[in-house]
Design an enzyme around this catalytic site. Structure first.
Site, short mmCIF file in Angstrom:
data_model
loop_
_atom_site.label_atom_id
_atom_site.label_comp_id
_atom_site.label_asym_id
_atom_site.label_seq_id
_atom_site.Cartn_x
_atom_site.Cartn_y
_atom_site.Cartn_z
CG ASN A 1 -2.10 -0.95 0.98
OD1 ASN A 1 -2.92 -0.74 0.10
ND2 ASN A 1 -2.15 -2.02 1.75
CE LYS B 1 4.26 -4.39 17.66
NZ LYS B 1 4.17 -5.47 18.60
CG ASN C 1 -5.90 0.85 9.96
OD1 ASN C 1 -4.78 0.54 9.55
ND2 ASN C 1 -6.77 -0.05 10.38
CG HIS D 1 -9.76 -3.90 8.76
ND1 HIS D 1 -8.90 -4.46 9.68
CD2 HIS D 1 -10.78 -4.77 8.60
CE1 HIS D 1 -9.39 -5.62 10.07
NE2 HIS D 1 -10.53 -5.83 9.43
CD GLU E 1 -5.69 -2.98 1.92
OE1 GLU E 1 -5.00 -3.97 1.60
OE2 GLU E 1 -6.00 -2.70 3.08
#
Ligand code: GRF
Length: 195
Positions: free
Chosen positions: A13, A90, A106, A108, A178
């Site tokens: 990504n 993390k 983020n 996912h 993605e």
């Protein structure tokens, strides 16, 4: 926008974002890559692209509070406007979360709120999707808060689960989409910021 990336793994990504900035498809710039894994593909990709990178982890900073300080310092020093977690395993510390509240995203590999939370990462997600007999899965980009995968959803796209899919085959198709969604979403954020 100056983008700070945190990544733990391969960095595909991250590479998609770098490629889009180089191609001027994005006007943003990746200004720093932080990884908790000194051998990550993400660090190699940052090196190859001449992007400043830093290994920051429980190994470099045994005290979580100091690790939080070190991560925030790098992001601030590199003038990051937004932070993108591109496969970062993390949790961020409270100082970083507070300073960049509403500016940390983020990605996912499922349609949250389904298949999110602790332990739901990588192949575990795709395995769970197949075991649950889902016909549709996808990708979610969301704001980051102090829990796993619970922040406000900003973008989603779906991927069909095929009858003979394995976690690997599904993972590959999800990741293809993605990378596109990540770049598209950053482009939308650029537009919003310039309005
Ligand atoms: C992505 O599928 C992302 O959704 C998940 O971890 C994966 C990272 O892949 N959180 P890569 O390191 O970008 O190749």
């Amino acid at each position: 926008m100056n983008i700070g990336i945190l990544a733990s793994h391969n960095g595909s990504n991250l590479q998609a974002i770098i490629d889009a900035t180089v191609a001027n498809d994005l006007s943003s710039k990746v200004v720093v890559v932080i990884s908790n894994n000194s051998n990550s593909g993400a660090i190699s990709k940052a090196k190859n692209a001449n992007i400043p990178f830093k290994h920051l982890s429980g190994v470099t900073h045994g005290n979580p509070d100091q690790l939080d300080d070190a991560i925030l310092y790098e992001l601030k020093t590199n003038n990051c406007d937004i932070i993108f977690l591109a496969g970062y395993m993390k949790k961020l510390g409270p100082k970083t979360l507070t300073y960049y509240q509403g500016k940390i995203y983020n990605t996912h590999p499922a349609l949250l709120p389904k298949f999110g939370g602790k332990g739901m990462y990588g192949k575990n997600v795709h395995n769970a999707v197949i075991l649950a007999n889902e016909k549709i899965t996808g990708i979610t980009i969301h704001l980051v808060d102090k829990n796993y995968d619970t922040g406000k959803i900003v973008a989603q796209t779906s991927v069909t689960v095929l009858p003979n899919d394995t976690p690997n085959s599904l993972c590959n198709r999800v990741m293809d989409k993605e990378r596109k969604l990540v770049v598209e979403t950053i482009k939308k954020l650029e537009t919003l910021i310039n309005e």
